[in-house]
Design a protein around this motif. Structure first.
Motif, short mmCIF file in Angstrom:
data_model
loop_
_atom_site.label_atom_id
_atom_site.label_comp_id
_atom_site.label_asym_id
_atom_site.label_seq_id
_atom_site.Cartn_x
_atom_site.Cartn_y
_atom_site.Cartn_z
N ILE A 61 0.43 8.14 9.01
CA ILE A 61 0.07 8.99 7.42
C ILE A 61 0.08 10.34 7.72
CG2 ILE A 61 -1.80 9.29 5.96
CD1 ILE A 61 -2.93 6.51 6.53
N ASN A 62 1.09 10.97 6.76
CA ASN A 62 1.11 12.37 6.88
C ASN A 62 1.86 12.98 8.07
OD1 ASN A 62 1.14 14.84 5.24
ND2 ASN A 62 -0.76 15.24 5.84
N ASN B 25 5.17 7.28 4.79
CA ASN B 25 3.93 6.80 5.41
C ASN B 25 3.95 5.23 5.52
OD1 ASN B 25 2.00 9.51 4.80
ND2 ASN B 25 3.37 9.01 2.85
N VAL C 64 1.53 2.08 6.50
CA VAL C 64 0.25 1.28 6.54
C VAL C 64 0.30 -0.21 6.68
CG1 VAL C 64 -2.06 0.62 5.41
CG2 VAL C 64 -0.93 2.81 4.94
N LYS D 263 -5.37 7.01 1.55
CA LYS D 263 -4.84 8.32 2.41
C LYS D 263 -3.44 8.49 2.28
CE LYS D 263 -8.44 7.84 6.17
NZ LYS D 263 -8.49 7.64 7.76
N ALA D 264 -2.67 7.33 2.62
CA ALA D 264 -1.08 7.24 2.47
C ALA D 264 -0.56 7.95 1.18
CB ALA D 264 -0.72 6.03 2.86
N HIS E 114 -1.97 3.53 11.73
CA HIS E 114 -1.11 3.81 10.69
C HIS E 114 -0.29 5.25 10.60
CE1 HIS E 114 -3.04 0.41 9.18
NE2 HIS E 114 -4.16 0.79 8.98
N THR F 257 9.83 3.92 12.36
CA THR F 257 8.92 5.15 11.94
C THR F 257 9.22 6.31 12.98
OG1 THR F 257 7.12 3.81 11.11
CG2 THR F 257 6.52 5.83 11.70
N ILE G 89 5.19 4.70 0.59
CA ILE G 89 4.22 4.08 1.55
C ILE G 89 4.91 2.83 1.67
CG2 ILE G 89 1.94 3.23 1.43
CD1 ILE G 89 2.23 5.74 -1.08
N LYS H 242 4.51 -1.08 3.30
CA LYS H 242 3.85 -2.13 3.94
C LYS H 242 4.79 -3.10 4.41
CE LYS H 242 2.38 -6.02 3.31
NZ LYS H 242 2.28 -6.65 4.75
N ASP I 84 -6.96 3.16 3.92
CA ASP I 84 -6.00 3.57 4.28
C ASP I 84 -4.80 3.84 3.58
OD1 ASP I 84 -7.00 3.23 7.07
OD2 ASP I 84 -6.73 1.42 7.24
#
Ligand code: NAP
Ligand code: MG
Length: 475
Positions: A9-10, A197, A199, A46-47, A7, A183, A168, A170, A43
């Motif tokens: 993330i950050n 982010n 996921v 975290k995101a 994924h 991305t 975030i 999806k 997950d």
């Protein structure tokens, strides 16, 4: 083979907390083309944490900085044109010409439009006794469907970034690779860590975790009504703001001064475009009674000009349905139409001749049915048209408005007064008169059960903003 088990993330690709993966299938070949990880609630946590941490600084960037960022994104996106076309054609089965002219182009236009709109966008307003400030809503959860893999993601991202919100995303697990390519675009364009982010995973796990997350301030969803309801239920628990872009069953009203070829072409292209997997597709056509028989003849005659087949072929107009499930759904609706006694003009169940591999449907039109029949009321999301005749325009308009939906509508004809009259009376968010002309600054969204809220251009940016009033503001 595309293999993505991480994924984003950050600002970096991180391992999933889960070893399970989801296969992605090319619907034209029925072959696996790759895998993504099946993300988890952890997950998503975290995101969300990363997006929250990035929010303060990103929401305080200047308008000029965000215009620059959107322009960088558009530039990096354009550099990957061929990759986008290839990926969308493979994961969705969208014909290569449509992937280029529509799928790729729509994604790009949303970023360009947001940069343009932002120049004249006012985030504050001084009134006589109050000062009004519009500020970024916070952390936004974006959940998108598979039918336009870059369009829906791009409109949401462009609006969020223009507003100063962090996100975030999806994407649909059936078409994840366009979002993964995007991305890369965002990374290269300099989107700060934590602002974006990604996921991957299923809606029931990752999507559900996003819409129920207490630290997500806003959920922007595009997809089906059933899932829209679940998102609303989750969001209701902590009074999250939501925007929903849902389905449609849009009418095409044909005026009596229209030539029959225009009517037939409008009908065929509305259902064949993107294999009918278009939320704004016109799928109920209303034609004057006297036009019925010539219309039927014309449709039969013109159909060969809309070839169905291999999406990689430049001449293909219509590719397969996105998945076996979607193909089966379309087949079931066609069978239901037949069982209920509707008359087939063209098409029917099964695959077109010669196309044994791939989830191909036939372009199908029904006539002589009741407007209350299931196939005339429910969204099929396949190349299926129901044809109705009318005696008076009043009657046509009334029937056109008789569904639970209100996403789009189409009017075809010559008389300017009648065109405007019908357009104004269809209860839907986007009406197109004749060819219309694409306008990425114009709001997009639905009346009734087609949704809540608007996307695209300045209205899209507004969705990602909170409005604050300050009384007694020193001048
Ligand atoms: P869907 O099942 O509603 O899926 C849309 C997205 O929601 C996917 O990313 C999906 O994940 C996710 N999802 C599924 N269950 C969820 C849950 N419980 N909580 C949160 N997210 C969840 O729609 P679809 O079958 O993909 O797309 C077809 C439908 O979308 C049609 O009805 C069509 O009209 C509508 N649509 C509307 C628009 C519009 O702009 N108005 C545009 C496109 C499509 P996974 O599938 O990955 O599990
Ligand atoms: Mg689904």
């Amino acid at each position: 083979m595309y293999h993505y088990t991480k994924h984003f993330i950050n600002g970096e690709w991180v391992e999933s907390t889960n070893n399970e993966t989801i296969d992605v299938i090319n619907p034209a070949t029925e072959q696996k083309i790759g895998t993504i990880s099946s993300g988890t609630k952890e997950d998503v946590d975290k995101a969300v944490k990363a997006a929250r941490a990035a929010f303060l600084s990103f929401s305080n960037t200047t308008k000029e900085e965000r215009i620059q960022l959107l322009e960088n994104i558009a530039r990096e996106y354009e550099k990957r044109k061929d990759n986008f076309i290839k990926v969308i054609t493979e994961e969705l089965g969208s014909p290569v010409s449509f992937s280029e002219k529509t799928q790729y182009a729509m994604g790009l236009n949303h970023f360009k439009e947001a940069a343009k709109v932002l120049r004249d966008f006012d985030f504050s307003e001084q009134r006589e006794h109050s000062y009004i400030q519009k500020e970024a809503i916070g952390v936004a959860g974006l959940i998108t469907p598979w039918n336009f893999p870059t369009n829906q993601v791009a409109t949401k991202l462009a609006s969020a970034f223009a507003a100063g919100s962090t996100v975030i995303l999806k994407p649909a697990s059936q078409t994840p690779f366009a979002a993964i390519l995007l991305t890369e675009v965002l990374q290269k364009a300099g989107v700060p860590n934590g602002v974006f982010n990604l996921v991957n995973g299923s809606g029931s796990i990752v999507g559900n975790a996003i819409s129920s997350h207490p630290d997500v301030d806003f959920v922007s969803f595009t997809g089906s009504g059933q899932v829209g309801t679940k998102i609303m239920e989750n969001a209701a628990q902590d009074i999250k703001k939501i925007a929903l872009e849902l389905g449609g069953k849009s009418p095409i009203v044909v005026l009596e001064d229209t030539d029959v070829e225009t009517a037939a072409r409008t009908a065929i292209s509305n259902i064949a475009k993107n294999t009918g997997q278009v939320c704004t597709a016109g799928t109920r056509i209303f034609i004057p009674k006297a036009m019925h028989d010539p219309f039927v003849e014309k449709v039969k005659k013109l159909l060969p000009e809309y070839p169905v087949g291999d999406p990689k072929d430049r001449d293909t107009f219509m590719g397969p349905q996105v998945s076996k499930d979607q193909w089966q759904t379309v087949q079931d609706y066609i069978q239901l139409g037949i069982d209920n006694g509707a008359e087939l003009i063209v098409g029917g169940t099964g695959k077109p001749d010669g196309l044994t591999t791939g989830y191909y449907s036939k372009i199908t039109m029904f006539t002589h049915l009741d407007h209350n029949d299931t196939i005339a009321q429910e969204e099929i999301f396949g190349p299926v048209m129901t044809v109705f005749t009318y005696d008076t325009l009043e009657e046509a308009i009334e029937l056109a408005n008789t569904t639970i939906y209100g996403l789009a509508g189409y009017v075809v004809g010559k008389d300017p007064k009648q065109l405007a009259n019908v357009a104004k009376r269809i209860r839907a968010g986007r009406i197109t008169i004749n060819e219309g002309k694409a306008d990425f600054s114009a709001p997009f969204g639905g009346f009734k059960q087609s949704g809540i809220g608007r996307e695209w251009g300045d209205y899209g940016i507004e969705e990602f903003l909170e409005i604050k009033t300050i009384l007694g503001m020193p001048k």
